[in-house]
Enzyme design. Structure first.
Site, short mmCIF file in Angstrom:
data_model
loop_
_atom_site.label_atom_id
_atom_site.label_comp_id
_atom_site.label_asym_id
_atom_site.label_seq_id
_atom_site.Cartn_x
_atom_site.Cartn_y
_atom_site.Cartn_z
CG LEU A 94 1.63 -4.72 -4.65
CD1 LEU A 94 1.88 -5.88 -3.69
CD2 LEU A 94 0.17 -4.31 -4.62
CG ASP A 95 1.50 2.33 -3.17
OD1 ASP A 95 1.82 2.60 -4.33
OD2 ASP A 95 0.39 2.61 -2.66
CE LYS A 96 11.14 1.58 0.76
NZ LYS A 96 12.19 2.63 0.79
CD GLU A 97 4.09 3.50 1.51
OE1 GLU A 97 3.21 4.36 1.64
OE2 GLU A 97 4.66 3.26 0.43
CB THR A 98 1.04 -1.88 -0.59
OG1 THR A 98 0.49 -0.57 -0.44
CG2 THR A 98 -0.09 -2.88 -0.77
#
Length: 232
Positions: A98-102
């Site tokens: 998952l993306d770092k922000e997700t």
């Protein structure tokens, strides 16, 4: 058991990476370079790039409700990596990313044999996300997302059309989307194509495994039923 499966199920690496080691002639079975097609019997001694492969740890399957700010990598040199965050006593690795922000559901395991089945696009494994954007959602926006979106790939300098998918509006600024693809930052790029910015993104399901009421930053083991379906 096939050699690549033996190596991956020991948690050393994925099955695909095991095949690369075998092709590179970095795998020894009972002291001899392994052939590309090799089956392991009880009592065989296997080494990969100088490391002895042992099946001492039981298979571990867990899900984490990943918070924003955590990076989905097992690399110890990356600050805020997911392995340090979970701090589990056995060696694990995340399945996919998952993306770092997700935020949301990510699977961690020491069983490399399940990775290919979950990650190969042609296997059409469904992933469900809840997305909040920065302005009111229109019917046209929902329809455009559902039909597939041309998103630009700066590395290939070309456009990729996303696979048609199910999109359901949940509120003025929130929708649910079901994907079978795993393109880099796909949902954010799809929304940006229509001048929407994602303000919150959470994965709530992979295949049959649901995040449910698991709190942010917490993890749990998969149930026996979930594991059986994962391997089916």
């Amino acid at each position: 058991m096939r050699l690549n499966q033996f190596i991956s199920s020991a948690g050393f690496c994925s099955r695909r990476q095991a095949e690369r080691y075998i092709t590179a002639k970095k795998v020894l079975v009972n002291g001899e370079i392994a052939s590309p097609i090799c089956f392991i019997e009880e009592g065989d001694h296997v080494e990969v790039d100088g490391h002895t492969i042992r099946h001492t740890a039981p298979d571990i399957y867990m899900i984490l409700n990943k918070p924003s700010g955590i990076t989905c990598t097992a690399a110890p040199t990356i600050a805020g990596n997911i392995i340090d965050f979970v701090s589990y006593p056995e060696r694990l690795f995340p399945v996919g990313r998952l993306d770092k922000e997700t935020e949301g559901l990510i699977l961690l395991t020491n069983d490399g044999s399940i990775v290919n089945d979950l990650m190969k696009e042609e296997n059409q494994q469904e992933k469900e996300y809840v997305v909040t954007v920065n302005k009111k959602i229109t019917d046209t926006f929902i329809q455009d997302l559902s039909n597939g979106v041309d998103i630009y790939n700066p590395r290939t300098k070309s456009y990729t059309t996303t696979t048609p998918c199910s999109v359901t509006r949940l509120s003025d600024c929130t929708f649910r989307i079901l994907l079978t693809q795993g393109l880099n930052r796909q949902i954010r790029r799809m929304c940006r194509r229509f001048q929407y910015t994602v303000t919150h993104l959470q994965r709530v399901r992979i295949k049959h495994i649901e995040l449910g009421t698991l709190e942010r930053g917490q993890w749990r083991y998969l149930t026996e039923e979930e594991i059986a379906k994962l391997k089916s």
